[in-house]
Design a protein around this motif. Structure first.
Motif, PDB file in Angstrom:
ATOM      1  N   LYS A   1       0.837  -1.217   0.000  1.00 16.39           N
ATOM      2  CA  LYS A   1       0.000   0.000   0.000  1.00 16.39           C
ATOM      3  C   LYS A   1       0.866   1.259   0.000  1.00 16.39           C
ATOM      4  O   LYS A   1       0.580   2.225  -0.707  1.00 16.39           O
ATOM      5  CB  LYS A   1      -0.933   0.003   1.218  1.00 16.39           C
TER       6      LYS A   1
ATOM      7  N   ALA B   1       2.418   1.775  -3.444  1.00 16.02           N
ATOM      8  CA  ALA B   1       1.374   2.202  -4.387  1.00 16.02           C
ATOM      9  C   ALA B   1       1.024   3.671  -4.166  1.00 16.02           C
ATOM     10  O   ALA B   1       0.837   4.424  -5.130  1.00 16.02           O
ATOM     11  CB  ALA B   1       0.132   1.323  -4.235  1.00 16.02           C
ATOM     12  N   SER B   2       0.975   4.109  -2.901  1.00 18.00           N
ATOM     13  CA  SER B   2       0.638   5.500  -2.593  1.00 18.00           C
ATOM     14  C   SER B   2       1.707   6.476  -3.102  1.00 18.00           C
ATOM     15  O   SER B   2       1.442   7.653  -3.284  1.00 18.00           O
ATOM     16  CB  SER B   2       0.431   5.694  -1.089  1.00 18.00           C
ATOM     17  N   LYS B   3       2.917   5.959  -3.328  1.00 18.05           N
ATOM     18  CA  LYS B   3       4.020   6.784  -3.828  1.00 18.05           C
ATOM     19  C   LYS B   3       4.287   6.500  -5.313  1.00 18.05           C
ATOM     20  O   LYS B   3       5.326   6.891  -5.841  1.00 18.05           O
ATOM     21  CB  LYS B   3       5.290   6.506  -3.013  1.00 18.05           C
ATOM     22  N   SER B   4       3.355   5.797  -5.955  1.00 18.85           N
ATOM     23  CA  SER B   4       3.506   5.393  -7.365  1.00 18.85           C
ATOM     24  C   SER B   4       4.810   4.630  -7.595  1.00 18.85           C
ATOM     25  O   SER B   4       5.510   4.848  -8.579  1.00 18.85           O
ATOM     26  CB  SER B   4       3.422   6.609  -8.289  1.00 18.85           C
ATOM     27  N   MET B   5       5.115   3.733  -6.669  1.00 18.05           N
ATOM     28  CA  MET B   5       6.305   2.884  -6.768  1.00 18.05           C
ATOM     29  C   MET B   5       5.845   1.432  -6.743  1.00 18.05           C
ATOM     30  O   MET B   5       4.742   1.139  -6.299  1.00 18.05           O
ATOM     31  CB  MET B   5       7.241   3.095  -5.567  1.00 18.05           C
ATOM     32  N   LYS B   6       6.734   0.553  -7.214  1.00 17.09           N
ATOM     33  CA  LYS B   6       6.469  -0.870  -7.084  1.00 17.09           C
ATOM     34  C   LYS B   6       7.778  -1.604  -6.877  1.00 17.09           C
ATOM     35  O   LYS B   6       8.854  -1.077  -7.181  1.00 17.09           O
ATOM     36  CB  LYS B   6       5.743  -1.410  -8.314  1.00 17.09           C
TER      37      LYS B   6
END
Length: 192
Positions: free
Chosen positions: A98, A101-106
């Motif tokens: 989560k 995802a909130s930081k547009s990372m994976k």
């Protein structure tokens, strides 16, 4: 590049993390180091962690996630990071998912070190002997009794992360009992 290294204590995660740092110009993020740094820096989350640790309690997942969140925003983590010792539980893995995802990372990969647990005790005893012979301090967890407890904790909590990441298609398993250079090469192949 954002990575997680999974495996029981003594599997070689720390050794390989250092090699990844050198090869890819990423940072190794150890939750223990991050907690100590946040406390020393007196950050908001560091103050919360200090209060919990001073009370002799384990730091909650929320605090650890907060520290990870702050740390991955620092400039030296811009190229990526390798997480060492985190996540340890499914709850932490879900919280990390989560957070990223909130930081547009994976995550780019989760590398699992498969090892023969019966041979790990020999490995950590040898590591302690080599440190002593080199005049270096011996890690306090390089003691067979402490090691066995850590291995039991790993089996109880962290081993569940293997199927968690396998189901997401992010897991690559590597023979952690191979020579160090062979393990490094297998990781390089997995990441290319």
């Amino acid at each position: 590049m954002r990575l997680i290294l999974l495996g029981p204590p003594g599997a070689g995660k720390g050794t390989q993390a250092q090699r990844l740092v050198e090869r890819y110009g990423i940072v190794q993020l150890s939750t223990g180091d991050m907690l100590r740094a946040a406390v020393a820096a007196g950050t908001e989350i560091g103050k919360k962690a200090k209060a919990v640790m001073d009370a002799g309690q384990l730091v909650s997942d929320d605090i650890v996630i907060g520290i990870v969140s702050d740390r991955i925003e620092e400039p030296d983590a811009k190229n990526g990071f390798v997480l060492d010792g985190f996540p340890r539980t499914i709850a932490q893995a879900e919280a990390l998912e989560k957070l990223l995802a909130s930081k547009s990372m994976k995550l780019d990969a989760v590398i699992e070190f498969q090892v023969d647990e019966t041979k790990l005790v020999d490995r950590i005893v040898r590591r302690a002997e080599e440190a002593k012979a080199a005049g270096q301090p011996v890690r306090k967890d390089d003691n067979p009794e402490v090691f066995v407890k850590r291995l039991e904790e790993f089996r109880a909590l962290t081993a569940a992360l293997t199927p968690f990441y396998r189901e997401r298609g992010q897991l690559t398993s590597i023979d952690g009992m191979a020579p160090i250079d062979v393990v490094s090469e297998e990781i390089r192949k997995a990441l290319s």
